[in-house]
Each structure stands twice: as C-alpha cells, then as structure tokens.
Enzyme design. Sequence first.
Site, mmCIF file in Angstrom:
data_model
loop_
_atom_site.group_PDB
_atom_site.id
_atom_site.type_symbol
_atom_site.label_atom_id
_atom_site.label_comp_id
_atom_site.label_asym_id
_atom_site.label_seq_id
_atom_site.Cartn_x
_atom_site.Cartn_y
_atom_site.Cartn_z
ATOM 1 N N ASN A 1 -1.009 5.390 3.017
ATOM 2 C CA ASN A 1 -1.298 6.142 1.843
ATOM 3 C C ASN A 1 -2.617 6.986 1.989
ATOM 4 O OD1 ASN A 1 -1.679 6.823 -0.881
ATOM 5 N ND2 ASN A 1 -1.718 4.947 -1.526
ATOM 6 N N GLU B 1 -0.832 -5.173 3.096
ATOM 7 C CA GLU B 1 -0.463 -4.280 4.042
ATOM 8 C C GLU B 1 -0.683 -5.020 5.345
ATOM 9 O OE1 GLU B 1 -3.873 -1.513 2.863
ATOM 10 O OE2 GLU B 1 -5.347 -2.767 3.988
ATOM 11 N N GLY C 1 -2.863 -2.802 -2.049
ATOM 12 C CA GLY C 1 -1.216 -3.640 -1.933
ATOM 13 C C GLY C 1 -1.402 -4.303 -0.596
ATOM 14 N N SER D 1 0.759 -1.224 0.062
ATOM 15 C CA SER D 1 0.013 -0.049 -0.105
ATOM 16 C C SER D 1 0.685 1.299 -0.016
ATOM 17 C CB SER D 1 -0.749 0.094 1.306
ATOM 18 O OG SER D 1 -1.504 1.087 1.253
ATOM 19 N N GLY D 2 0.459 2.172 -0.779
ATOM 20 C CA GLY D 2 1.377 3.285 -1.021
ATOM 21 C C GLY D 2 2.420 3.389 -1.869
ATOM 22 N N SER E 1 -6.205 2.809 -2.224
ATOM 23 C CA SER E 1 -7.153 2.022 -2.786
ATOM 24 C C SER E 1 -7.779 1.088 -1.843
ATOM 25 C CB SER E 1 -7.040 1.328 -4.256
ATOM 26 O OG SER E 1 -6.189 2.092 -4.717
HETATM 27 N N1 LIG Z 1 4.994 7.903 -10.044
HETATM 28 C C1 LIG Z 1 4.776 8.788 -9.026
HETATM 29 N N2 LIG Z 1 5.007 10.093 -8.938
HETATM 30 C C2 LIG Z 1 4.874 10.965 -8.125
HETATM 31 N N3 LIG Z 1 4.174 10.416 -6.942
HETATM 32 C C3 LIG Z 1 3.882 9.335 -6.794
HETATM 33 C C4 LIG Z 1 4.034 8.476 -7.928
HETATM 34 N N4 LIG Z 1 3.717 7.098 -7.476
HETATM 35 C C5 LIG Z 1 2.981 7.234 -6.497
HETATM 36 N N5 LIG Z 1 3.182 8.469 -5.955
HETATM 37 C C6 LIG Z 1 2.637 9.112 -4.705
HETATM 38 O O1 LIG Z 1 2.293 8.250 -3.971
HETATM 39 C C7 LIG Z 1 1.059 8.097 -3.386
HETATM 40 C C8 LIG Z 1 0.379 6.752 -3.216
HETATM 41 O O2 LIG Z 1 0.598 5.985 -4.421
HETATM 42 P P1 LIG Z 1 -0.637 4.815 -4.897
HETATM 43 O O3 LIG Z 1 -2.039 5.469 -4.487
HETATM 44 O O4 LIG Z 1 -0.532 4.808 -6.368
HETATM 45 O O5 LIG Z 1 -0.382 3.770 -4.017
HETATM 46 P P2 LIG Z 1 -0.972 2.354 -4.112
HETATM 47 O O6 LIG Z 1 0.276 1.551 -4.493
HETATM 48 O O7 LIG Z 1 -2.007 2.404 -5.176
HETATM 49 O O8 LIG Z 1 -1.352 2.123 -2.730
HETATM 50 P P3 LIG Z 1 -2.709 1.503 -2.388
HETATM 51 O O9 LIG Z 1 -2.269 0.228 -2.250
HETATM 52 O O10 LIG Z 1 -2.979 1.922 -1.040
HETATM 53 O O11 LIG Z 1 -3.913 1.817 -3.086
HETATM 54 C C9 LIG Z 1 0.341 8.905 -4.392
HETATM 55 O O12 LIG Z 1 -0.679 9.441 -3.908
HETATM 56 C C10 LIG Z 1 1.458 9.784 -4.949
HETATM 57 O O13 LIG Z 1 1.300 11.143 -4.006
HETATM 58 MG MG LIG Z 2 -4.076 2.308 -5.079
#
Ligand SMILES: Nc1ncnc2c1ncn2[C@@H]1O[C@H](COP(=O)(O)OP(=O)(O)OP(=O)(O)O)[C@@H](O)[C@H]1O
Ligand SMILES: [Mg+2]
Length: 1109
Positions: free
Chosen positions: A157, A389, A387, A107-108, A161
């Site tokens: 995060n 967690e 993800g 996650s994140g 999601s």
């Molecule tokens: N390529 C990137 N460039 C800039 N910021 C990013 C990038 N990827 C992720 N982030 C930052 O990291 C945060 C978390 O990313 P994201 O929501 O895609 O995570 P996730 O893997 O989907 O987590 P989850 O499993 O909780 O959904 C985003 O809100 C953003 O601020």
């Molecule tokens: Mg996500």
Amino acid sequence: MEVKTSLLDNMIGVGDMVLLEPLSEDSFLENLRKRFDHNEIYTYIGSVVISMNPYRSLPIYSPEKVEEYRNRNFYELSPHIYALADEAYRSLRDHDKDQCILITGESGAGKTEASKLVMSYVAAVCGKGQEVNKVKEQLLQSNPVLEAFGNAKTVRNDNSSRFGKYMDIEFDFKGDPLGGVISNYLLEKSRVVKQPRGERNFHIFYQLLSGASDDTLEKLKLDRDFSKYNYLSLDSAVVNGLDDATSFRTVKNAMQIVGFMENEVQSVLELVAAVLKLGNIEFKPESRCNGTDESRVKDKNDLKEMCELLGIEQAVLERAFSYRTVEAKLEKVSTTLNVAQAYYARDALAKNLYSRLFSWLVTRINESIKAQTKTRHKVMGVLDIYGFEIFEDNSFEQFIINYCNEKLQQIFIELTLREEQEEYVREGIEWTNIEYFNNAVICDLIENNQNGIMAMLDEECLRPGTVTDETFLDKLNTVCAEHQHFESRLSKNSKFLNDHSLPHSCFRIQHYAGKVLYGVEGFVDKNNDLLYRDLSQAMYKANHSLIKQLFPEGNPAKVNLKRPPTAGFQFKASVGILMRNLQTKNPNYIRCIKPNDKKAPHIFTESLVCHQVHYLGLMENVRVRRAGYAFRQAYEPCLERYKMLCKRTWPHWRGPARVGVEVLMADLQVPAEEFSYGRSKIFIRNPRTLFFLEERRRQCLQDLATLIQKIYRGWKSRTHFLLLKKSQIVVAAWYRRYAQQKKYQRIKSATTVVQSYTRGWQARKLLRELKHQKRCEEAVTTIAAYWHGTQARRELRRLKEEARRKHAVAVIWACWQGLKVRREYRKFFRANAGKKIYNFTIQRIMQKYFLGLKRTLPSMSPIDKNWPARPYRFLDTAHTELRGIFHLWRCKKYRSQFTQEKKAVYEEKLEASEIFKDKKSLYPSSVSQPFKGDYLEISKNPKYQKLNSCVEETVLLADVVNKINRANGKGATRILLLTKKSVVLADQKSGQVKASVALPDLTSVSVSTQNDGFFALKLKEGSASAVKGDFLLSSEHLIETITKLHHIGSTASDDGEQLNIDISDEFLVQFKQDKVCVKFIQGAPKNGSSVSCKRKNNRLLEVSVPATA
Ligand SMILES: Nc1ncnc2c1ncn2[C@@H]1O[C@H](COP(=O)(O)OP(=O)(O)OP(=O)(O)O)[C@@H](O)[C@H]1O
Ligand SMILES: [Mg+2]
C-alpha cells in the site's frame, strides 16, 4: 402482503449476498467480480458492507450522493458505504445507541479510505453552524497530520497506516459533533531506521524535504537531497501519484486548522530534522588500552547540527553514544559501547524520538479536538487499524499487527456468528447450527497469560541471564510446539519437521487469514524497547521544550529503576481495552477486500479475493444470515416503533408487548415465514420485510405528521383567525368611531355653515324687514310730519288768513267805525280835539318815557356814569334833572347803608380829598389805603404801656415817624401820638415822651406838592413847645396824619379857626432862631427811591424827592 420491489432486486449481480442463489463460494466470488467489473464496489451481507478497493477514484462520493443516502433506509438504495454511515449515525442520533464502525481488511484493502468516507459523510449530514463546522473541520483535518507522520509506502500500500487508530467522535443529543478522542496503537517505529526493500520511511520525511521552503530547510540545517540521509531509502523515495511537496503544504495547513501553534509546528519539524541528522551520525572503532574497542563519532558535523537543532550539549550526546551507565540499586557502572552498540543506541534514540513525537502529536490533536462540554455524549467510534499483512520478512511489528487483526476477527465472529446463533437458541428459535472457524484458539496462542507467545516473550525479556531471540524461540518450541496453529522447525509436531520452507530462527503461526512466518530476530529487543538511560538523560537536558517533554524519564530527579512494561504487554493491554470498548457499542462492519496485489484498477485476482473471503468468514456470515433472520428486536421497542401501523395497537396497547406485536403482524398480513417469535424478541427473516415495515412506518409517520400538521395548522389558523377577528372588531370599532367622529365633525361644521348661512339669511331678512319697517315708520313720520306741517302750515295760513281777515275786518271795522265816529263826532271834536289829542299824545309819550326809563335805569353804584339817552328833545331838561335826582337818590341810598365808623372814615377820606386832591402828588396813592389810626396798637402792645398811660386823651393816631434833625437834616425814628389835644413825639425804643405839642400851639402844617412824606409842624411863636423851633417830620402815612391833624385842629380850636395846611415846595420853618427854607427838589433817584434830606446851609434844607414815574 404487497412486496415492494427493493432496489436490491434490480442490481448488477446481487446487492445483498443473503439473496444470492445458489450460495456457493464460486457464486459468491462471481457476484463480487460482476459487481466489481461494473464499478459496484460495495455489496451487503445483511448489514455488513463488503468494500472492494477500486484503486481508482469513482464518482460515487459526490455531495449529491450524500444527499441521496441521507435519511434513507439501509436497503432502500444500492449498497454504499454511505448507507452504513447513515444507518449508524441515525441509530446514534435517534435511538441514542453508541456506535462503532469496524473496518477490517488486509493492508491496502481500503480501510483508511473507508474510515475517511464515513467521517466525511457524517460531517456532511450532521448539524451545521460556525462552532460545529469548526469541530468538523478539526476532526477531518487530524487525518492528514496523522497520515503524514504515521503512514508510509509499503509494498502493499502506497499509503499504508503504520499505526492503529481508533477515533471516538462525540455528538450531542441533536447529533451535532462536539469533539473527538483519538487512540493510537503501536507505531511501526522500526521503519524510522530501516525500511524493507521497495518501501520507504514515513511520509513526513519526504514531504519535509520536498515541500519546505529553502529558508525553512536552512533553519533546520537540512538538504533537499534524499540521498544525503541514511534513514531514507532511495529506491522508492518517489511514489507514483503522491506529491510530497503539495502534501507538506496540506499537512502544515491541517496542523494550523487543528490548532497547532507556529512554534509547535517548528518544534515538530526540528525533531523530524533531528531524526534525519541522527541517522547520519556514524561511528568508528577506537582501540582502548584494555584491548576493547570503543566507538567514536566519525564526522561530528551532523552530530553538531543535530545538537544545535535540539539545544543539546554536543559532548553530552557524544558521551552517551560512547558509554552506557547501568544503575543497579546503589551501584552505578559505566561501560563503553562498541561501534555496533553505538549504532544500536543511535537507532534506538531515533525510533524513540520519532514514536514519542507521534504520540505527542496524537495527544496534542486530542487537546484541540476534545469536546468542550461535560454533558453526556453519544459516541461513534471509527476503527482503522493496520491490516493483516504478510511480508517476506515478518518481524515483531507484523506479529503485533496480525495479533490485533486476529482480535478484530474474533470480535466479528463473536458478534455476528457465535452470538447470533446462540441468540436463536436462547430465544427458542428453531435453528440448525452453522459451522464456522472460530479464531479464539489463535488468539489464545498469542495472548494467553500462561503460555501465550506474548507471555513467553515477556518472560524472556524479564528473565535474568543471557536472553537472545534464540532462547525465546526455544521457549516457544517447548511451550507452544503442540499448538495446532504454531509451527517451527523444532516443534514437537513432527509433521512440520520436514517442512523445508520453514527456516531456522523462525516460527509460523497459522492465522485466521493465513500462515505467517515470523523471524524471531529482534523480537526481544523490540519487545524490551530499551533506550539507554544516558541517551534519555541527554535528551532531557536539551534546551528544547518539546524534546524535554518527550523524555520525562531522563529527569535525574525521577530515576526509576523499575523496568518499563514491555511493548508487547502495553499493546496487549491497549488492545484489550479497545475490545472491551467495542463490545459496549453497536458494531457496524465494513469488510475491505483487496482485488489484486498490483494496486491496479480493474484487476480482479480471484485467488486473492477468494483467500480474503475465506479468511474473513464471509461465506459463514452469509449462511448464518440466510439461515437466520436479518433483523431482531425486543417486543417492546418493536411494538413501540411499529404500533402506529395497526389501529388496534395505536395509540396504546394495553396487553403484553408480544401479543401486541402478534396483532400488528397479523394486521399487516406479513407472511408467517417472514418472521418468528422468540422469547423476548421478534425475528424478521428478510430485510424486505423490515423495509416494508419501515416504509409503512415512514408513510404512517408522514400521515401522522400531516395529521399533526393539519391539527396544528388548523389550530394555528383558527387561533390566528380568532385573533384577526378580534383585532378586526377592535380595528373596525376604532375605525367606525373614527369615521363617525369625522362624519360628525363634517356634519357639525356643515350644520354650522348652514346654520350661519340660515341665521345670516334670517338676520339679513329681519334686518331688511326692520330697515323696511323703520324706513316705513320714518316715512310715515316724515309723511306725518310733512302732513302735519302741511296741515299746520295750511292751518297757520288759514289762521293767518283768518287773522289777517279779522284784522282787516277790525281795521276796516275800526276804519269804518273811526270813519263812522269821525263822521258822527266830527262836528263835536273840531273845537278842542287838537288840544285834547295833543295832551293825550303828550301823556302817552310821557307815560312811555317813564316806563322806558324805568326799564333802562343804570345800576345803583354812585360811580356809574351811565344814563339812558333822551328819547325826545323836548324832555332834555327833565331828563338831566331826573339824572341828577337819580344820582342824589342813589348816593343817599348808598350812604344810608354806612355805619357810624365807616361814615367817619369816609368823612376823613373826604376831608383828605378836600385838602390834598390835585395838590399833592402823594394823594392818589393814599386813596385806596384805609386810615387805620393806631398802627402801633398802642393800647394793646405792652411795650407802649407806659407811653399810653402818659397820654391822657384817646390816641387817635399812633405811628412811627422820622424826625429830621434840624442841624444836619438826618432822620431819627420817633413815635408820633395824636390825641384830641396834643401831638406827642416819643422815643421809639424807650417810649419816653420827647416832645408834646398842644394843638393850640400849632399854627400851620406845611407839606410839599411832591410824592414825599415830609411835613413841618409850625408852632406859635412864644409858645412853650416852640423853644427848639418847628418840627420837620417824615411819615409813611402823611395824608392820614395831616387829615387827622386838620380835623382835630378845626374841632379843637376854640375860635373855630381852621388849622392852616400849606402845600408848597418851598416853605420856611423856624429852627430855634433861624428861619430855614425847606426846599423840595426833584432829583435823580439815588439809592433806590428813598427821599434824601440835606441841610445845605443855615437857610436852606434841601429835600430831594425822586421823580415819580
Ligand atoms: N474507495 C476507494 N476509492 C478509490 N481508491 C481507493 C478506495 N479505497 C482505497 N483506495 C486506494 O487504495 C489505497 C489503499 O487504501 P488504504 O490506505 O485505505 O488501505 P488500508 O486498508 O488502510 O491499508 P493499510 O492497512 O496498509 O493502512 C488508497 O491509497 C487508494 O489509492
Ligand atoms: Mg490504512
């Protein structure tokens, strides 16, 4: 072989971990850190992309970057998520292979961001057009909507999601997007009613309260203040960097783009508001008479507002919060709910309401974005699932989420590690096995149908009797205790018994990514996911279309007593479907790594990264990749793809494909260590070799394209040229024709002009000549005329002269002769010459006179009085004599031509003249009238037959006369017949003889001098006829009648005595005894020109004759 320096070689650290030397965990991490520090967040392991979350925006996603990576080989440029997206898209478009992009990480780590980047890249590079752009826009805009409802701030995060999402994007054969299908996996709905510390509810609640207009909030009966709502945790209500108000507008806009109707958006917001209201409903205990507590709604205002929002009858819902009806077969038992149960029911309703709303949103989006055509699609799946967690308190949701991640890890292992190694063995490639951790055993622990944790949970849930979370844990302790990845206080594995970190009512699973301690509290309930039927029925009764749709089981007509499948069961099934789906597609991996726990940029927490590298099996991945081959391909497609690089294989290779590939490699002089021949595939060790091949192929394709272009252009130009030539000939022919026609016309008109001038000139010349000739001729004629005239005149003059001379001569001669004769005969002539000359002259004159008279004699008409004048006086007598003689002679000539009758007529006329000429005025008018005699045609006219026969003699005159009555002087018409012997008077009508007078009895006839026809026949006294006296008659033909009477009278008298004609204006007549004087007077014309006769008295009878004009 010439090795083109790959971009991979000139990078910060190593772009591809496969090239890392030496390969160790430290060097691996060092490489990641180095790259991370230099903002190189992407690194490859072969075709797998490692993505480090930078936690800040980097300028590497610009449209220029998109263009840079577009249609480029994977290894050609520095590692980027775009390279993977491009590779997947081109592979889908050009090789017709369905793709899936698996984004994993905790996650994140940046999965959702990565999935959005992939989608935006594909949207940027695929086809364009109005329809395509709309589809793209809808696909992209589905993200903000789902994120608003399905994402929440967690401790890990800020935009985590809280649901799993797998999106299939469908393309047509050209690579243009047609639509998509989204599958969602288990929303973490417990968050709706309760959020862990430091976290908050789903974004939409905060967005609605912050961003909606006052008007909207009023309609939804909401207050902008978060603190007014029990379901909204307050400590992290505001998230740094998140603008809920703006996001709300974005979401509304996105909903509109995706295709939500205005009323649908409103319904959705009403449901969100209803959930908030639901959280505010509180209960209080109320003791019943049987000693039990019954719950009652504390403050009914929120309940009322919620019911108004959803169109639910308040009493129905209120009752559903106080009672629970259990139906079993034919029985229906209603039990009261205590306060705790009422809260449980309320929360269950809120969770269900929200999760069903979320599922409805996904279905509604799918409706909008689904492909319209039914043709076969190519599919690119993008998996962005929650993800892995580990929280402080991990519950059922984390268990499910982590299970899902286990499955994904497994599929990764399956496809990248195990299957790859197995393939080498299968293909007969020399291979030393590489050890890796296979998480199949953990998956089995969770999902095994007999003794897996999920199966146990389901069993507990379905089991009759008292079921609690503890009984479930007990069950786990008995069934799974011996499993090496399962731990609990009471597990039979003694080594964990002393583990004090393991609390009661918890179990721990050693996941591939680490150990997670799950508290069993709520497992059973959450797995059951029960909603009291009273509540679902109350919802179904709502007068709100969306609510009704969300609770179909509330329909009393469709009461289903069967238990619905448990949440765990449903999730397992859907994950199973997902895994099978992913296995049919070509996988592309993005492994997201979270550099720190602080959500901060520039911080690289080595232990954290190391842990992730470890559990993600990245080291193993590199090792397999290094020991193995970067690329493999069956001989046929390989030969097909690269055969143009070798003359012997191009364009057709007749032998077996493998031999063809061998020939190709030999020809390209690829070093032997760079590839191996498997049984059905060629294995290429280094990406550089593949890159080399691709590069050569690209060049070759360019050359071929150039060749084709060349030939095509040549053909096109030739065809064009031939066409032009043909056209030119046609145009030239037409032009020449036109030009020649023009020229001909010009020459013709010029010729005509010249001709006309020439002809004119010739004509004028001819005319001049002719005129000249004519003038000459005329001149000649004139000259000749003049000449002849001159000649003639000269001749005439000469002749005249000559004649004059001759005459003169003759005269002279005569004179001379006369002179001579006279001289000679003078002596002889002197005595009687005078006499002789006189006689001669007289004779000559007489001769001339007679000849002249002969010429000038007047006409033969006796009345012609002309007579030529006398020439000489001495002929006067002779001349008059001759005139008389001539007249007599011509009268005789004239008379001699008369017939006997005509002669008689003229004699009569002569006689008339002798009697009346110059004596009676009537006479001149009678001269021209012929004496017809028988005016009545008495012998021919049958009317006078009798009369004619009475008269013995030939009738000399027959005429109608007026007999004047002796007594009164009035007239009566009578026929007068005159024969040689008598005068007869007869009645005109009857023809009867009235009187007949023998001519000898007639003594005289008296007439007037006037212009009248009266005459009196005087009879011999004593004669037989004279009894009545004399006759006074009036005739139209008086002259003729009297003349005839005179003529007959003279011939008839024996004694030769003439009948006396007495012409006088007064004469006496004997009427019987009386002697009456008939007197003619000239009177004024009365009654026209008629003559009136009137007896004046015994002695006088007056005849008035109109005066002659
Ligand atoms: N390529 C990137 N460039 C800039 N910021 C990013 C990038 N990827 C992720 N982030 C930052 O990291 C945060 C978390 O990313 P994201 O929501 O895609 O995570 P996730 O893997 O989907 O987590 P989850 O499993 O909780 O959904 C985003 O809100 C953003 O601020
Ligand atoms: Mg996500």
